[in-house]
Motif scaffolding. Structure first.
Motif, short mmCIF file in Angstrom:
data_model
loop_
_atom_site.label_atom_id
_atom_site.label_comp_id
_atom_site.label_asym_id
_atom_site.label_seq_id
_atom_site.Cartn_x
_atom_site.Cartn_y
_atom_site.Cartn_z
N ARG A 174 54.32 45.07 56.01
CA ARG A 174 54.10 43.56 56.27
C ARG A 174 52.80 41.91 55.15
O ARG A 174 52.90 41.04 55.93
CB ARG A 174 53.54 43.77 57.78
CG ARG A 174 54.41 44.02 58.83
CD ARG A 174 53.76 43.78 60.24
NE ARG A 174 54.64 44.30 60.88
CZ ARG A 174 53.91 45.10 61.93
NH1 ARG A 174 52.28 44.56 62.82
NH2 ARG A 174 54.36 45.85 63.23
N GLY A 175 52.44 42.96 54.38
CA GLY A 175 51.71 42.18 53.77
C GLY A 175 50.36 42.81 53.52
O GLY A 175 49.88 42.06 52.98
N ALA A 176 49.84 43.71 54.05
CA ALA A 176 48.75 44.31 54.95
C ALA A 176 48.44 44.60 53.55
O ALA A 176 48.69 45.76 52.67
CB ALA A 176 49.00 44.70 55.41
N LYS A 177 47.41 44.40 53.03
CA LYS A 177 46.25 45.42 52.23
C LYS A 177 44.69 45.99 52.17
O LYS A 177 44.26 45.33 52.08
CB LYS A 177 46.58 44.24 50.30
CG LYS A 177 48.41 44.08 50.16
CD LYS A 177 47.86 43.48 48.95
CE LYS A 177 47.97 44.37 47.74
NZ LYS A 177 47.77 44.05 46.37
N PRO A 178 45.22 47.28 52.03
CA PRO A 178 44.09 48.27 51.98
C PRO A 178 42.78 47.84 51.66
O PRO A 178 41.43 47.75 51.52
CB PRO A 178 44.18 49.21 52.90
CG PRO A 178 45.61 49.76 51.82
CD PRO A 178 46.46 48.32 52.22
N GLU A 179 43.38 47.53 50.26
CA GLU A 179 42.51 47.12 49.18
C GLU A 179 41.33 46.22 48.85
O GLU A 179 40.11 45.75 48.61
CB GLU A 179 43.00 46.89 48.21
CG GLU A 179 43.81 47.84 47.42
CD GLU A 179 45.30 48.32 47.89
OE1 GLU A 179 45.79 49.48 47.46
OE2 GLU A 179 45.88 47.19 48.73
N PRO B 240 46.56 38.97 50.79
CA PRO B 240 45.63 38.89 50.18
C PRO B 240 45.60 37.12 50.40
O PRO B 240 45.04 36.48 50.11
CB PRO B 240 46.70 38.26 48.50
CG PRO B 240 47.31 39.94 49.10
CD PRO B 240 47.46 39.96 50.67
N ILE B 241 46.86 36.21 51.10
CA ILE B 241 47.06 34.92 51.36
C ILE B 241 45.63 34.57 52.30
O ILE B 241 44.97 33.41 52.41
CB ILE B 241 48.30 33.87 51.39
CG1 ILE B 241 47.93 32.36 51.02
CG2 ILE B 241 48.80 34.92 52.67
CD1 ILE B 241 49.23 32.07 51.45
N GLN C 207 51.65 37.22 49.95
CA GLN C 207 51.17 37.94 49.02
C GLN C 207 51.07 37.11 47.67
O GLN C 207 50.15 37.65 46.70
CB GLN C 207 51.37 39.85 48.32
CG GLN C 207 51.66 40.41 49.54
CD GLN C 207 51.37 41.90 48.69
OE1 GLN C 207 51.31 42.61 47.93
NE2 GLN C 207 51.16 42.37 50.10
N LEU C 208 51.47 36.05 47.57
CA LEU C 208 51.23 35.11 46.56
C LEU C 208 51.90 35.18 45.05
O LEU C 208 51.27 35.53 44.33
CB LEU C 208 50.09 34.50 46.61
CG LEU C 208 49.46 33.95 47.83
CD1 LEU C 208 47.69 33.68 47.42
CD2 LEU C 208 49.91 32.17 47.58
N LEU C 209 52.86 36.00 45.31
CA LEU C 209 53.31 36.86 44.22
C LEU C 209 54.85 35.64 43.45
O LEU C 209 55.61 35.15 44.00
CB LEU C 209 54.36 37.71 44.63
CG LEU C 209 53.98 38.91 45.54
CD1 LEU C 209 55.14 40.68 46.00
CD2 LEU C 209 52.77 39.74 44.74
N SER C 210 54.74 35.73 42.07
CA SER C 210 55.99 35.52 41.70
C SER C 210 56.79 35.78 41.48
O SER C 210 57.00 37.02 41.08
CB SER C 210 55.14 34.80 39.87
OG SER C 210 55.94 34.93 39.08
N MET C 211 58.30 35.20 41.15
CA MET C 211 59.01 36.15 40.97
C MET C 211 59.73 36.32 39.92
O MET C 211 60.34 37.15 39.96
CB MET C 211 60.41 34.69 41.76
CG MET C 211 60.06 34.05 43.29
SD MET C 211 60.54 35.48 44.52
CE MET C 211 62.06 36.01 44.00
N ASP C 212 58.83 36.00 38.89
CA ASP C 212 59.29 35.89 38.32
C ASP C 212 58.78 37.81 37.38
O ASP C 212 60.26 38.34 36.61
CB ASP C 212 58.43 35.60 36.93
CG ASP C 212 58.73 33.91 37.01
OD1 ASP C 212 59.85 33.32 36.80
OD2 ASP C 212 57.92 33.39 36.04
N ILE D 67 61.25 38.34 51.87
CA ILE D 67 60.47 36.98 51.73
C ILE D 67 59.54 37.09 52.10
O ILE D 67 58.20 35.88 51.17
CB ILE D 67 61.85 36.06 52.39
CG1 ILE D 67 62.93 36.35 52.06
CG2 ILE D 67 60.86 34.62 52.82
CD1 ILE D 67 64.22 35.96 52.44
N SER D 68 58.66 37.60 53.74
CA SER D 68 57.70 37.61 53.72
C SER D 68 56.00 38.28 53.00
O SER D 68 55.37 37.83 52.69
CB SER D 68 57.35 38.32 55.85
OG SER D 68 56.39 38.04 56.08
#
Length: 618
Positions: free
Chosen positions: A247-252, A217-218, A143-148, A137-138
């Motif tokens: 945890r949602g971290a993105k090194p990119e 990202p957020i 990451q502002l992901l779409s559930m679709d 859920i976190s």
């Protein structure tokens, strides 16, 4: 450090515009952040109230603030805080939110537990399933992901989508927000209200961010909004130490910073003040295998010490015995236990080591709450089979095992505090197939009664069908089957050598009590050898570090399959190596849980003339 090196000086004296500071392990990044904050105030005329310093934890924010105030010699209104604390302040001013609006962590579990019970989902280990759901859920929010387009790692996509929807509905109904909503609401607010955004942009004219490699990202989107249009964004981090993707971290994000801010400057803090040249050089050999990273040259400022120790043992028992003896020998030479740390990939991986430290009476501190093997839900299932075999007829015990494997026994048949097989058979006499399942279970329990524990585990796994149950459970929960069977292997190994259930149960009780005692002493005094996962060791340092079980399936972890996952595992290994100041021991085993195990490929860059090194505990 009383003097700054050349790279530190360039970073500290930077004033306007975006800058990225690549700060490797032990390179003095806290010094750079606090000194630059002071420099902006004293040499550039920036008002302290216009400076924002962001860290990832409350402890880091408090330490950073304390370091800065000591440096400045007086109290100044610079804002220090975590992303969540800073963003919640923004929400408080906009919506008059109170701290009571934030959903406490234990309530999050309660809400999800309600949803699961309403759906009557088979969870196996409920706490583990809830942790997985909370993490996902976190991730979706962060990451502002779409559930679709999101594919769940915990359960069927349709089930996760339903849980996610109902969870958010319960939050709104009760006028709560969780920690991730703080980010989501702040993002929406600043997107929609240009006037409020402009006010906060004017307030935070200079933004400094520590551990930038861990940003999500957020968080980044919000920071970009706040920093504009001045873009006095000073980010400090190390892409090689980004280990929190889960945890949602993105090194990119850090890798893409120079593209997002084309006029940004880049400085590398290239001196490691912590580790010996041998450790710095070895860790560089490992991390350079990764492709997606900034190229760096890091050197140690210390004198040469001792080579790192690479060693392969026959099995974990031999490995742990060697570590325990080595620790005791070093202690007898005058080196306190507290100077040493044993690092593991997961907290489950520390259990054999803990048992050996107890055997050698070596005090230890567990940085993460390492659970007792015997409290794992799989272990509890096996133990309850044995308790039933010994005559336990409590309803709670029977409910735990009656459908593991699936026997289709309904709870409606279990309506008394104690169960009776005669009564169960009477109730199911008109359903021959169900009657046969119950009769077969009763016969299995009768046969188990007089078995030695080690053989009993084998019988439960194979003849009773518990292995088949785990296989099906792993499929439903989208887990690797070995993650579950490894627990069984480890449990069975502890049963070896005991003639009766009572003897084995007594060992379990003593082990669990000792673990609890060590946990209590940790809370009181923090003494002894430090046992930690690689994740929790980040930011810490020790004279001597033991990296154990550096084998495929452990490090890199068996779940890591994609290139980005393997690169993160290698970064984790790198983080572990760079915790050591003087002595680094990298150990692997030939057999794990009685199965052949391959030494990790991560060790390959270190091997050189490895075959000339000692092999095993000599």
């Amino acid at each position: 450090m009383t003097e700054w090196n050349e790279a530190q000086t360039k970073a500290i004296t930077h004033k306007d515009g975006p800058m990225m500071v690549l700060a490797g392990p032990g390179s003095g990044k806290t010094t750079v952040i606090t000194e630059r904050t002071k420099y902006l105030i004293e040499h550039c005329g920036v008002k302290p109230s216009n400076i924002l310093v962001i860290t990832f934890t409350k402890a880091a924010a408090a330490e950073m603030k304390e370091r800065f105030l000591k440096l400045a010699g007086r109290s100044l209104p610079v804002s220090f805080g975590t992303f969540h604390a800073v963003f919640f302040t923004i929400l408080k001013h906009a919506y008059s939110f109170r701290a009571g609006c934030i959903l406490p962590e234990h309530k999050k579990y309660d809400l999800l537990r309600e949803i699961i019970m309403d759906r009557d989902l088979e969870t196996g280990d409920e706490p583990d399933f809830l942790r997985s759901l909370i993490s996902e859920i976190s991730l979706v929010k962060g990451q502002l992901l779409s559930m679709d387009y999101y594919h769940s790692q915990s359960c069927a996509d349709s089930v996760f989508q339903l849980i996610y929807k109902q969870y958010n509905e319960k939050l709104r109904k009760n006028q709560w927000m969780d920690f991730d909503d703080i980010l989501v609401y702040t993002y929406s607010l600043l997107k929609e209200r240009e006037d409020l955004l402009a006010a906060w942009q004017n307030k935070f004219q200079y933004i400094l961010i520590d551990e930038f490699q861990d940003i999500s990202p957020i968080q980044y989107e919000i920071i970009k909004m706040l920093a504009a249009p001045r873009n006095n964004l000073f980010i400090v981090g190390d892409d090689d130490q980004s280990i929190y993707r889960f945890r949602g971290a993105k090194p990119e994000i850090m890798l893409g910073f120079p593209k997002d801010y084309k006029d940004s400057e880049k400085i590398q803090l290239d001196v490691n003040y912590r580790s010996s040249p041998e450790i710095v050089e070895a860790s560089q050999k490992v991390i350079r295998v990764n492709k997606k990273r900034f190229d760096k040259e890091i050197r140690s400022c210390r004198d040469r010490e001792v080579p790192i120790e690479l060693r392969t043992f026959k099995n974990q028992q031999e490995e742990c015995t060697y570590v325990a003896k080595r620790l005791r020998d070093e202690y007898e030479k005058g080196h306190p236990y507290e100077e040493s740390s044993i690092l593991v990939r997961t907290n489950l991986g520390a259990r054999t080591m803990l048992g050996k430290l107890m055997e050698y009476n070596i005090p230890f501190t567990v940085k993460d709450g390492i659970p007792s093997l015997f409290e794992h839900w799989i272990a509890r299932d096996i133990i309850d089979y044995m308790r039933m075999a010994l005559g336990d007829r409590r309803r709670s015990t029977f409910l735990r095992i009656m459908n593991r494997p699936k026997r289709y026994i309904s709870r409606e048949y279990i309506d008394q505090p104690e169960i009776s097989f005669e009564d169960l058979k009477e109730k199911t006499r008109d359903k021959e197939w169900l009657y046969d399942y119950i009769d077969e279970l009763e016969e299995d329990l009768r046969l188990l009664k007089d078995m030695m524990p080690f053989l009993a585990v084998t019988y439960i796994r194979k003849s009773v069908g518990y292995n088949a149950f785990l296989s099906e459970y792993a499929r439903i929960r989208k887990l690797k089957e070995e993650e579950l069977t490894d627990v069984l292997e480890e449990l069975q190994e502890t049963a070896r050598g005991y003639d009766t259930y009572e003897e084995w149960f007594d060992f379990m009780r003593r082990y669990t009590e000792e673990l609890k005692a060590q946990s209590e002493s940790r809370n009181q005094g923090k003494q002894g050898v430090v046992i930690s996962t690689l994740h929790s060791a980040k930011g810490l340092e020790y004279e001597r570090v033991f990296l154990i079980d550096v084998n495929d399936g452990v490090i890199p972890y068996k779940k890591a399959v994609k290139t980005e996952e393997l690169e993160e595992e290698r970064r984790m290994f790198y983080v572990g190596m760079t915790r050591a100041k003087k002595y680094l021991h990298v150990f692997s085993v030939e057999k794990m849980y009685n199965k052949d195990s391959k030494v990790s490929d991560f060790i390959l860059p270190l091997e050189g003339k490895r075959r000339k090194q000692q092999k095993g505990a000599q």
